[in-house]
Structure formats: C-alpha cells, structure tokens
Design an enzyme around this catalytic site. Sequence first.
Site, short mmCIF file in Angstrom:
data_model
loop_
_atom_site.label_atom_id
_atom_site.label_comp_id
_atom_site.label_asym_id
_atom_site.label_seq_id
_atom_site.Cartn_x
_atom_site.Cartn_y
_atom_site.Cartn_z
N ARG A 102 0.88 -1.18 0.00
CA ARG A 102 0.00 0.00 0.00
C ARG A 102 0.91 1.22 0.00
NH1 ARG A 102 -5.42 1.40 1.87
NH2 ARG A 102 -5.44 3.44 2.88
N HIS A 129 -7.16 1.33 -6.72
CA HIS A 129 -7.49 0.64 -5.46
C HIS A 129 -8.28 -0.62 -5.84
CE1 HIS A 129 -7.96 -0.08 -1.36
NE2 HIS A 129 -8.57 1.01 -0.94
N GLN A 132 -10.35 -2.84 -3.12
CA GLN A 132 -11.57 -2.17 -2.67
C GLN A 132 -12.65 -2.25 -3.74
OE1 GLN A 132 -12.31 -0.22 0.45
NE2 GLN A 132 -14.27 -0.76 -0.48
N ASP A 224 -16.67 9.14 -1.97
CA ASP A 224 -15.40 8.98 -1.24
C ASP A 224 -15.05 10.35 -0.67
OD1 ASP A 224 -13.03 7.98 -0.27
OD2 ASP A 224 -12.05 7.76 -2.22
N CYS A 264 -16.12 3.82 0.62
CA CYS A 264 -14.98 2.95 0.94
C CYS A 264 -14.40 3.20 2.33
CB CYS A 264 -13.90 3.07 -0.13
SG CYS A 264 -13.34 4.75 -0.43
N ARG A 292 -14.24 -6.73 2.26
CA ARG A 292 -12.81 -6.62 1.97
C ARG A 292 -12.08 -7.88 2.46
NH1 ARG A 292 -10.20 -1.67 1.74
NH2 ARG A 292 -8.34 -2.94 1.40
#
Length: 307
Positions: A102, A129, A132, A224, A264, A292
Amino acid sequence: MENLLTIQDLGVKEIKELFTLTTELKYKKNNGIEHKHLAGQSLGLIFAKSSTRTRVSFETGIYQLGGQGIFLSSDDIQLGRGETIADTAKALSRYLDGIMIRTFAQSDVEELAANSSIPVINGLTDLYHPCQALADLFTIQEKKGNLRELKLTYIGDGNNMAHSLLLGAAKVGMDISIASPKNYEPQEDIITTSEKISEDSGSEIEITNDPKLAVKEADVVYTDVWASMGDEDEAEERKKIFKDYQVNNEMMELAAANPVFLHCLPAHRGEEVTAEVIDGENSVVFDQAENRLHLQKSIMVQLMNNN
C-alpha cells in the site's frame, strides 16, 4: 493471474471465479468451517500509507487461511532507508509467499512485481485501489443479485477509487456514471481504457460535472472523501469546490427505487455524505467493509496457491 496490480489484470471469467470463491470462503468463515488453504505461508504487508481496513483485513485474512502476515512499515525495512525496490523485491521473494503493498506511486508497485518471484497485490496506490473496487462489486452483486443491467453512480473526486470502479464496471458490464467538479475528473487515459473495455461488455460510461444528472435512476450511489491521503493541504479549498457534490437525502431521492449507498471509508459526515445517508437504511458501508476480508482472502488463495 500472477499479480493483482489493477483490475485490468483480471478477465471477466477470473472476476466471476473470484466472486464464487469469495462466497464460499465467506460462508465457511461465518459457519465456523476451517479453510486453511494457505497453511504455512507468509504474506509480507508493506505500508507506506497508513490504513485501518486494509491492514486488519489482510492480516486477519491470511491468519484465517492458515498463514501469517508480517507487517512492514516503510520505517521498518531498508526500503525506507534507500534500498532499491528491485533489491527489496528479490530479498523478500526468498522469504515470503506473497507481498501486499500500500503506497503512493503505481510505478513502485509495478517495479516490485517485475522483480519479485512471488505474487504482488496492490493494496492501494494514488492511481488504483483494485481490492476495494472488487469488494465493492461483490457487495453490489450480493445486494442486487447481479451486476449487469445496473447503474452505479460515483459522486466526488476522480481519484484511485473512481479509476478502479470505472475499470471494474466496464469489465463486468455495469453502467457507470461519474460526476466530478471540473479539473477533478478521472484521468483521461483511464476513461479511454474503460470505454474500450466497455465496447465488449456493453457497459455505458458517462463522465459529467453534474451530480444530479449522474445520479438519476442510479441503483448504486457511491462517494469517497473529497481530499484523499496526500491531499490534506487542499482540504479546505476542496470543501468549497465540492460543496454541491455532497450525497444527501435530496441526491438519493433522484436515484432509482431502493438504491444502495456505498463508501470505501473512512467517511467525513457532513462533507461528502450526510449522516442521514451513511447511517440510513440504504447504506451498506459496513457490509462493504466486511467484504474486503472475504474478497482479499480469495485473491490470496488464487495467487498464492498457484505460487
């Protein structure tokens, strides 16, 4: 697939297989059935960006699969002290069975994968991403029963989340509309790539600056944060620019009947979304967050079982 660097790495068949396995692993987890597909294996977890959901879901997931996760912050390994990405990749490949990273630059993830002899999973970059977005698509399929013939509307910054949702929706044949302020739209090359993919899948793609137009008849509404990690110094300016892009009850009323709301996380109530929406009956954000775990377990099994 050898790595998961972007959703483009997956074909439609692979996505379907991934979702089938996710359903199986979720059932086994929720019913206390052992599923130690990766017994004795180790996953390195490189974090240049902090995280709640990514770290906990991957560490818990590899443990439930019978393996172990090793947390590696940029301060803990030589990568943070000037060792090259290539040398780090080659060394870690001698110890581990997989790497999740990440970080900021997508090019760093690609360089890590190019020099690793073990699978690499993109846990987030400034550009993509994928974990996700795949969990999001799985959640939509769970809630709506299918992905085709649905419309997903994303309202907000044309960031890594918007990019991955664009590519994912195009892959699975789901219509997607993205509404962002002028100069904050998704990258043009990613829009172009998604449009090319959609020619085969039948997905309709719309990019607009009008959130009310975008959300019309949407089955899924997604947003988001307005200022992602690394954009904190722009937060106050972005509040002014994005003020008309808040997902509130008025916005949700423009969507189709019984739309689901996704985010998210983490969320800033009162900014990109109101408390009434994210805590309301149409919100599935914590089911989405839970998925997830199950989806990433499937990714690890698919990649590391073949390693």
